[in-house]
Scaffold this motif. Sequence first.
Motif, PDB file in Angstrom:
ATOM      1  N   GLY A  58      40.629  36.877  54.788  1.00  0.00           N
ATOM      2  CA  GLY A  58      40.814  35.880  53.736  1.00  0.00           C
ATOM      3  C   GLY A  58      39.645  34.938  53.548  1.00  0.00           C
ATOM      4  N   LYS A  59      38.562  35.159  54.290  1.00  0.00           N
ATOM      5  CA  LYS A  59      37.379  34.315  54.149  1.00  0.00           C
ATOM      6  C   LYS A  59      36.684  34.653  52.823  1.00  0.00           C
ATOM      7  N   ARG A  60      36.306  33.612  52.111  1.00  0.00           N
ATOM      8  CA  ARG A  60      35.725  33.781  50.784  1.00  0.00           C
ATOM      9  C   ARG A  60      34.208  34.009  50.873  1.00  0.00           C
ATOM     10  N   PHE A  61      33.722  35.000  50.094  1.00  0.00           N
ATOM     11  CA  PHE A  61      32.311  35.362  50.114  1.00  0.00           C
ATOM     12  C   PHE A  61      31.620  35.261  48.759  1.00  0.00           C
ATOM     13  N   ASP A  62      32.337  34.892  47.709  1.00  0.00           N
ATOM     14  CA  ASP A  62      31.675  34.721  46.420  1.00  0.00           C
ATOM     15  C   ASP A  62      31.036  33.337  46.364  1.00  0.00           C
ATOM     16  N   ALA A  63      30.100  33.164  45.441  1.00  0.00           N
ATOM     17  CA  ALA A  63      29.386  31.903  45.297  1.00  0.00           C
ATOM     18  C   ALA A  63      30.076  30.944  44.315  1.00  0.00           C
ATOM     19  N   ALA A  64      31.268  31.303  43.843  1.00  0.00           N
ATOM     20  CA  ALA A  64      32.030  30.471  42.892  1.00  0.00           C
ATOM     21  C   ALA A  64      31.184  30.105  41.670  1.00  0.00           C
ATOM     22  N   ASN A  65      30.409  31.098  41.193  1.00  0.00           N
ATOM     23  CA  ASN A  65      29.549  30.861  40.037  1.00  0.00           C
ATOM     24  C   ASN A  65      29.703  31.941  38.968  1.00  0.00           C
ATOM     25  N   ALA A  66      30.926  32.434  38.784  1.00  0.00           N
ATOM     26  CA  ALA A  66      31.170  33.480  37.787  1.00  0.00           C
ATOM     27  C   ALA A  66      30.751  32.988  36.411  1.00  0.00           C
ATOM     28  N   GLN A  67      30.087  33.864  35.682  1.00  0.00           N
ATOM     29  CA  GLN A  67      29.689  33.514  34.322  1.00  0.00           C
ATOM     30  C   GLN A  67      29.556  34.757  33.462  1.00  0.00           C
ATOM     31  N   VAL A  68      29.747  34.555  32.171  1.00  0.00           N
ATOM     32  CA  VAL A  68      29.570  35.622  31.198  1.00  0.00           C
ATOM     33  C   VAL A  68      28.076  35.799  30.959  1.00  0.00           C
ATOM     34  N   SER A  69      27.632  37.034  30.900  1.00  0.00           N
ATOM     35  CA  SER A  69      26.224  37.334  30.669  1.00  0.00           C
ATOM     36  C   SER A  69      25.800  36.887  29.273  1.00  0.00           C
ATOM     37  N   ARG A  70      24.630  36.327  29.169  1.00  0.00           N
ATOM     38  CA  ARG A  70      24.092  35.927  27.854  1.00  0.00           C
ATOM     39  C   ARG A  70      23.737  37.150  27.020  1.00  0.00           C
ATOM     40  N   ASP A  71      23.371  38.246  27.687  1.00  0.00           N
ATOM     41  CA  ASP A  71      22.961  39.465  26.989  1.00  0.00           C
ATOM     42  C   ASP A  71      24.126  40.376  26.625  1.00  0.00           C
ATOM     43  N   ASP A  72      25.257  40.219  27.306  1.00  0.00           N
ATOM     44  CA  ASP A  72      26.422  41.078  27.083  1.00  0.00           C
ATOM     45  C   ASP A  72      27.680  40.250  27.306  1.00  0.00           C
ATOM     46  N   VAL A  73      28.317  39.814  26.229  1.00  0.00           N
ATOM     47  CA  VAL A  73      29.468  38.901  26.336  1.00  0.00           C
ATOM     48  C   VAL A  73      30.727  39.582  26.874  1.00  0.00           C
ATOM     49  N   THR A  74      30.634  40.866  27.196  1.00  0.00           N
ATOM     50  CA  THR A  74      31.759  41.556  27.827  1.00  0.00           C
ATOM     51  C   THR A  74      31.565  41.683  29.340  1.00  0.00           C
ATOM     52  N   LYS A  75      30.435  41.192  29.843  1.00  0.00           N
ATOM     53  CA  LYS A  75      30.099  41.316  31.269  1.00  0.00           C
ATOM     54  C   LYS A  75      30.217  39.962  31.962  1.00  0.00           C
ATOM     55  N   VAL A  76      30.908  39.961  33.106  1.00  0.00           N
ATOM     56  CA  VAL A  76      31.054  38.763  33.932  1.00  0.00           C
ATOM     57  C   VAL A  76      30.486  39.090  35.310  1.00  0.00           C
ATOM     58  N   THR A  77      29.657  38.184  35.838  1.00  0.00           N
ATOM     59  CA  THR A  77      29.023  38.404  37.139  1.00  0.00           C
ATOM     60  C   THR A  77      29.214  37.186  38.028  1.00  0.00           C
ATOM     61  N   VAL A  78      29.388  37.443  39.322  1.00  0.00           N
ATOM     62  CA  VAL A  78      29.454  36.376  40.315  1.00  0.00           C
ATOM     63  C   VAL A  78      28.506  36.729  41.457  1.00  0.00           C
ATOM     64  N   GLY A  79      27.810  35.730  41.980  1.00  0.00           N
ATOM     65  CA  GLY A  79      26.931  35.939  43.122  1.00  0.00           C
ATOM     66  C   GLY A  79      27.733  36.028  44.414  1.00  0.00           C
ATOM     67  N   LEU A  80      27.116  36.623  45.418  1.00  0.00           N
ATOM     68  CA  LEU A  80      27.772  36.783  46.717  1.00  0.00           C
ATOM     69  C   LEU A  80      26.972  36.120  47.826  1.00  0.00           C
ATOM     70  N   LYS A  81      27.693  35.609  48.812  1.00  0.00           N
ATOM     71  CA  LYS A  81      27.074  35.187  50.059  1.00  0.00           C
ATOM     72  C   LYS A  81      26.780  36.466  50.831  1.00  0.00           C
ATOM     73  N   SER A  82      26.072  36.373  51.902  1.00  0.00           N
ATOM     74  CA  SER A  82      25.715  37.542  52.693  1.00  0.00           C
ATOM     75  C   SER A  82      26.971  38.248  53.217  1.00  0.00           C
ATOM     76  N   LEU A  83      27.093  39.528  52.901  1.00  0.00           N
ATOM     77  CA  LEU A  83      28.244  40.322  53.342  1.00  0.00           C
ATOM     78  C   LEU A  83      27.878  41.139  54.568  1.00  0.00           C
ATOM     79  N   GLY A  84      28.793  41.186  55.512  1.00  0.00           N
ATOM     80  CA  GLY A  84      28.632  42.051  56.665  1.00  0.00           C
ATOM     81  C   GLY A  84      29.400  43.336  56.456  1.00  0.00           C
ATOM     82  N   GLN A  85      29.453  44.136  57.485  1.00  0.00           N
ATOM     83  CA  GLN A  85      30.212  45.380  57.428  1.00  0.00           C
ATOM     84  C   GLN A  85      31.697  45.051  57.327  1.00  0.00           C
ATOM     85  N   GLY A  86      32.406  45.762  56.470  1.00  0.00           N
ATOM     86  CA  GLY A  86      33.846  45.564  56.333  1.00  0.00           C
ATOM     87  C   GLY A  86      34.332  45.786  54.924  1.00  0.00           C
TER      88      GLY A  86
END
Length: 123
Positions: free
Chosen positions: A69-97
């Motif tokens: 249950g530990k959160r790994f996203d950067a809480a910065n989801a946003q719609v792409s300026r180039d494609d308004v159908t695309k949403v991206t969120v950054g990630l913190k460093s992910l380990g194996q799992g």
Amino acid sequence: MSGRWLPALLAATLGLLLSFGQAQAHALLLRTDPTANQSLTTAPTSVSLWFSEPVEVEPDAIVITDAAGKRFDAANAQVSRDDVTKVTVGLKSLGQGGYTVRWRVISVDTHVVAGAFQFGVGV
């Protein structure tokens, strides 16, 4: 007397057809990167989702958690300026799992659409 009912019948039919079209206008998730159930050898730095129509999002619209249950996203989801159908969120460093991606967007018809999928790193 039947001539009086025709305009009302046509109006009712048109109303039903219009409401059906609006009900079918919810955004659909078309694809993701990484894809659902994908096993990656290298951890991604972001997660992207593509929808069938433009969507609106809050910064926490995409939440990525591990099995504990530990959160790994950067809480910065946003719609792409180039494609308004695309949403991206950054990630913190992910380990194996394994990781779960939960998403929640607002469709152009103002309905909330949500879902989830999983992917893994090194598993």
